[in-house]
Design a protein around this motif. Sequence first.
Motif, PDB file in Angstrom:
ATOM      1  N   GLY A 107       0.973  -1.204   0.016  1.00  0.00           N
ATOM      2  CA  GLY A 107      -0.078   0.041   0.149  1.00  0.00           C
ATOM      3  C   GLY A 107       0.870   1.370   0.007  1.00  0.00           C
ATOM      4  N   LYS A 108       2.137   1.341   0.024  1.00  0.00           N
ATOM      5  CA  LYS A 108       2.923   2.391  -0.001  1.00  0.00           C
ATOM      6  C   LYS A 108       3.118   3.060  -1.239  1.00  0.00           C
ATOM      7  CE  LYS A 108       5.190   3.704   2.954  1.00  0.00           C
ATOM      8  NZ  LYS A 108       4.734   4.493   3.947  1.00  0.00           N
ATOM      9  N   VAL A 109       2.501   2.318  -2.339  1.00  0.00           N
ATOM     10  CA  VAL A 109       2.710   2.890  -3.787  1.00  0.00           C
ATOM     11  C   VAL A 109       1.131   2.768  -4.367  1.00  0.00           C
ATOM     12  CG1 VAL A 109       3.496   2.398  -6.066  1.00  0.00           C
ATOM     13  CG2 VAL A 109       4.890   1.918  -4.065  1.00  0.00           C
ATOM     14  N   LYS A 110       0.917   3.995  -4.817  1.00  0.00           N
ATOM     15  CA  LYS A 110      -0.472   4.315  -5.519  1.00  0.00           C
ATOM     16  C   LYS A 110      -0.113   4.480  -7.192  1.00  0.00           C
ATOM     17  CE  LYS A 110      -1.584   4.665  -1.032  1.00  0.00           C
ATOM     18  NZ  LYS A 110      -2.219   3.270  -0.479  1.00  0.00           N
ATOM     19  N   VAL A 111      -0.654   3.627  -7.861  1.00  0.00           N
ATOM     20  CA  VAL A 111      -0.527   3.583  -9.525  1.00  0.00           C
ATOM     21  C   VAL A 111      -1.815   4.294 -10.060  1.00  0.00           C
ATOM     22  CG1 VAL A 111       0.379   2.373 -11.472  1.00  0.00           C
ATOM     23  CG2 VAL A 111       1.067   1.702  -9.224  1.00  0.00           C
ATOM     24  N   VAL A 112      -1.359   5.402 -10.622  1.00  0.00           N
ATOM     25  CA  VAL A 112      -2.757   5.979 -11.297  1.00  0.00           C
ATOM     26  C   VAL A 112      -2.757   5.972 -12.835  1.00  0.00           C
ATOM     27  CG1 VAL A 112      -3.766   8.271 -11.516  1.00  0.00           C
ATOM     28  CG2 VAL A 112      -2.799   7.551  -9.288  1.00  0.00           C
ATOM     29  N   ASP A 113      -3.568   5.445 -13.675  1.00  0.00           N
ATOM     30  CA  ASP A 113      -3.664   5.297 -14.846  1.00  0.00           C
ATOM     31  C   ASP A 113      -4.027   6.479 -15.256  1.00  0.00           C
ATOM     32  OD1 ASP A 113      -4.032   4.686 -17.634  1.00  0.00           O
ATOM     33  OD2 ASP A 113      -5.618   3.090 -17.301  1.00  0.00           O
ATOM     34  N   SER A 114      -3.191   7.298 -16.182  1.00  0.00           N
ATOM     35  CA  SER A 114      -3.560   8.814 -16.436  1.00  0.00           C
ATOM     36  C   SER A 114      -4.669   8.829 -17.700  1.00  0.00           C
ATOM     37  CB  SER A 114      -2.453   9.538 -16.998  1.00  0.00           C
ATOM     38  OG  SER A 114      -1.948   8.993 -18.476  1.00  0.00           O
ATOM     39  N   LEU A 115      -4.899   7.718 -18.166  1.00  0.00           N
ATOM     40  CA  LEU A 115      -5.889   7.601 -19.456  1.00  0.00           C
ATOM     41  C   LEU A 115      -5.294   8.576 -20.343  1.00  0.00           C
ATOM     42  CD1 LEU A 115      -9.147   6.540 -18.194  1.00  0.00           C
ATOM     43  CD2 LEU A 115      -7.624   5.023 -19.301  1.00  0.00           C
ATOM     44  N   ASN A 116      -4.047   8.838 -20.450  1.00  0.00           N
ATOM     45  CA  ASN A 116      -3.534  10.064 -21.446  1.00  0.00           C
ATOM     46  C   ASN A 116      -2.308   9.623 -21.694  1.00  0.00           C
ATOM     47  OD1 ASN A 116      -4.019  12.659 -22.644  1.00  0.00           O
ATOM     48  ND2 ASN A 116      -5.598  12.499 -21.230  1.00  0.00           N
ATOM     49  N   ALA A 117      -1.565  10.539 -22.482  1.00  0.00           N
ATOM     50  CA  ALA A 117      -0.236  10.659 -22.743  1.00  0.00           C
ATOM     51  C   ALA A 117       0.525  12.009 -23.157  1.00  0.00           C
ATOM     52  CB  ALA A 117      -0.057   9.844 -24.391  1.00  0.00           C
ATOM     53  N   CYS A 118       1.705  12.334 -23.290  1.00  0.00           N
ATOM     54  CA  CYS A 118       2.215  13.224 -23.687  1.00  0.00           C
ATOM     55  C   CYS A 118       1.831  14.443 -22.897  1.00  0.00           C
ATOM     56  CB  CYS A 118       1.506  13.478 -24.906  1.00  0.00           C
ATOM     57  SG  CYS A 118       2.146  14.989 -25.957  1.00  0.00           S
ATOM     58  N   ILE A 119       1.430  15.737 -23.277  1.00  0.00           N
ATOM     59  CA  ILE A 119       1.139  16.749 -22.054  1.00  0.00           C
ATOM     60  C   ILE A 119      -0.264  16.383 -21.631  1.00  0.00           C
ATOM     61  CG2 ILE A 119       2.645  18.563 -23.581  1.00  0.00           C
ATOM     62  CD1 ILE A 119      -0.187  19.681 -24.898  1.00  0.00           C
ATOM     63  N   GLY A 120      -1.083  15.472 -22.199  1.00  0.00           N
ATOM     64  CA  GLY A 120      -2.376  15.203 -21.481  1.00  0.00           C
ATOM     65  C   GLY A 120      -1.900  14.341 -20.059  1.00  0.00           C
ATOM     66  N   GLU A 121      -0.600  13.781 -20.092  1.00  0.00           N
ATOM     67  CA  GLU A 121      -0.351  13.018 -18.876  1.00  0.00           C
ATOM     68  C   GLU A 121       0.326  14.009 -18.038  1.00  0.00           C
ATOM     69  OE1 GLU A 121       2.597   9.409 -17.698  1.00  0.00           O
ATOM     70  OE2 GLU A 121       2.080   9.722 -19.759  1.00  0.00           O
ATOM     71  N   ARG A 122       1.217  14.881 -18.568  1.00  0.00           N
ATOM     72  CA  ARG A 122       1.805  16.081 -18.082  1.00  0.00           C
ATOM     73  C   ARG A 122       1.242  16.882 -17.044  1.00  0.00           C
ATOM     74  NH1 ARG A 122       6.358  19.736 -18.176  1.00  0.00           N
ATOM     75  NH2 ARG A 122       7.255  18.717 -20.076  1.00  0.00           N
ATOM     76  N   VAL A 123      -0.092  17.360 -17.534  1.00  0.00           N
ATOM     77  CA  VAL A 123      -1.153  18.351 -16.733  1.00  0.00           C
ATOM     78  C   VAL A 123      -1.633  17.272 -15.378  1.00  0.00           C
ATOM     79  CG1 VAL A 123      -1.405  19.712 -18.659  1.00  0.00           C
ATOM     80  CG2 VAL A 123      -3.154  17.924 -18.211  1.00  0.00           C
ATOM     81  N   LEU A 124      -1.497  16.126 -15.585  1.00  0.00           N
ATOM     82  CA  LEU A 124      -2.212  15.484 -14.447  1.00  0.00           C
ATOM     83  C   LEU A 124      -1.055  15.235 -13.427  1.00  0.00           C
ATOM     84  CD1 LEU A 124      -4.516  13.825 -13.369  1.00  0.00           C
ATOM     85  CD2 LEU A 124      -3.784  11.694 -14.167  1.00  0.00           C
ATOM     86  N   VAL A 125       0.225  15.062 -14.087  1.00  0.00           N
ATOM     87  CA  VAL A 125       1.393  15.080 -12.923  1.00  0.00           C
ATOM     88  C   VAL A 125       1.473  16.429 -12.360  1.00  0.00           C
ATOM     89  CG1 VAL A 125       3.896  15.056 -12.880  1.00  0.00           C
ATOM     90  CG2 VAL A 125       2.615  13.357 -14.383  1.00  0.00           C
ATOM     91  N   GLN A 126       1.123  17.547 -12.981  1.00  0.00           N
ATOM     92  CA  GLN A 126       1.292  18.830 -12.536  1.00  0.00           C
ATOM     93  C   GLN A 126       0.399  19.006 -11.378  1.00  0.00           C
ATOM     94  OE1 GLN A 126       1.187  21.147 -16.133  1.00  0.00           O
ATOM     95  NE2 GLN A 126       3.250  21.845 -15.699  1.00  0.00           N
ATOM     96  N   ALA A 227      -1.451  22.993 -20.929  1.00  0.00           N
ATOM     97  CA  ALA A 227      -0.087  23.277 -21.487  1.00  0.00           C
ATOM     98  C   ALA A 227      -0.425  23.019 -23.077  1.00  0.00           C
ATOM     99  CB  ALA A 227       0.902  22.047 -21.261  1.00  0.00           C
ATOM    100  N   LEU A 228       0.478  23.637 -23.991  1.00  0.00           N
ATOM    101  CA  LEU A 228       0.858  23.587 -25.404  1.00  0.00           C
ATOM    102  C   LEU A 228       1.917  22.615 -25.777  1.00  0.00           C
ATOM    103  CD1 LEU A 228      -0.149  26.979 -26.766  1.00  0.00           C
ATOM    104  CD2 LEU A 228      -1.500  25.068 -26.690  1.00  0.00           C
ATOM    105  N   GLY A 229       1.934  21.887 -26.789  1.00  0.00           N
ATOM    106  CA  GLY A 229       2.970  20.973 -27.029  1.00  0.00           C
ATOM    107  C   GLY A 229       3.283  21.169 -28.582  1.00  0.00           C
ATOM    108  N   TYR A 230       4.470  21.122 -28.915  1.00  0.00           N
ATOM    109  CA  TYR A 230       5.016  21.028 -30.418  1.00  0.00           C
ATOM    110  C   TYR A 230       5.967  19.927 -30.440  1.00  0.00           C
ATOM    111  CZ  TYR A 230       9.360  23.371 -28.971  1.00  0.00           C
ATOM    112  OH  TYR A 230      10.564  23.865 -28.500  1.00  0.00           O
ATOM    113  N   SER A 231       6.045  19.507 -31.694  1.00  0.00           N
ATOM    114  CA  SER A 231       6.954  18.455 -32.298  1.00  0.00           C
ATOM    115  C   SER A 231       7.713  18.833 -33.126  1.00  0.00           C
ATOM    116  CB  SER A 231       6.368  17.119 -32.595  1.00  0.00           C
ATOM    117  OG  SER A 231       5.489  17.193 -33.746  1.00  0.00           O
TER     118      SER A 231
END
Length: 282
Positions: A107-126, A227-231
Amino acid sequence: MIKILTDSASDIELDEAEKLGISLIPILIRFGNEEYLDGVNLSHRKFFERLIESKELPQTSQINEFAFNQKFEELTADGSDVIAVLLSSKLSGTYASAVKAAENFKGKVKVVDSLNACIGERVLVQYALKLAKQYSNADAIAEELNSAKGKIRLLALLDTLKYLRKGGRISSVAAVAGEMLSIKPVVAIERGEVKLVGKAMGSKKGNNLLTQLVDRFGGIDFSMPYALGYSGLSDEFLKKYLNDSEKLWKEHTDSVPSYMIGSTIGTHVGPDAIAVAFFSNN
């Protein structure tokens, strides 16, 4: 103490992770026989230099259970709880590897599935970072992240269909026809998967369509991370989009945070794509 961990599919590189005070676990990427750790010994800029020069698409590998086990052991050694915000389980087996490894940590580790990627995952991390500064209960933070992630919208305007064709995501006929007609597709992450949500003729109409879709997808909650992102190697198209979409931002912020997209999504969209990620008002 609560520690935040994310994978490099969030497009957070090691240097930035250290500045933010979070831990990063990288995805492995291969160009032929050469292997790299995404965001660690292969920067986003170096990745696009290699991608543009390469005739074949690079290959990415999910992070395995052993790597997560080592990382969780390191982060919990001082008694800390860990919240791992990871790439969508529908796009990679990385999340499943983390869940399996987390079973060893009582129980010391909680794993969250962002259901996202890229900057979509980033904003959940923020958002996780923000919550970790306000609350000391890891279960409550993970619960809030799982509740809020459904409001994240990630939209991306692609400049070329070539890389989707190379990766087998669309047919060669569709790609060639699209290039000839200067079709700019707009894709979104919906329920953890990539979906085509619109097409436009040319970059100007593509920018306008992207802005219209932001409104259609609920509009931006400016009290939450966005956030905005560019490749690619230039942010020229991003600057043009910012100018075309000025009405979205003008009365809400003086500057819009923007980041270079990394290898996990960059492999499939190629250079000169632009993306916007936000928590919607709906």
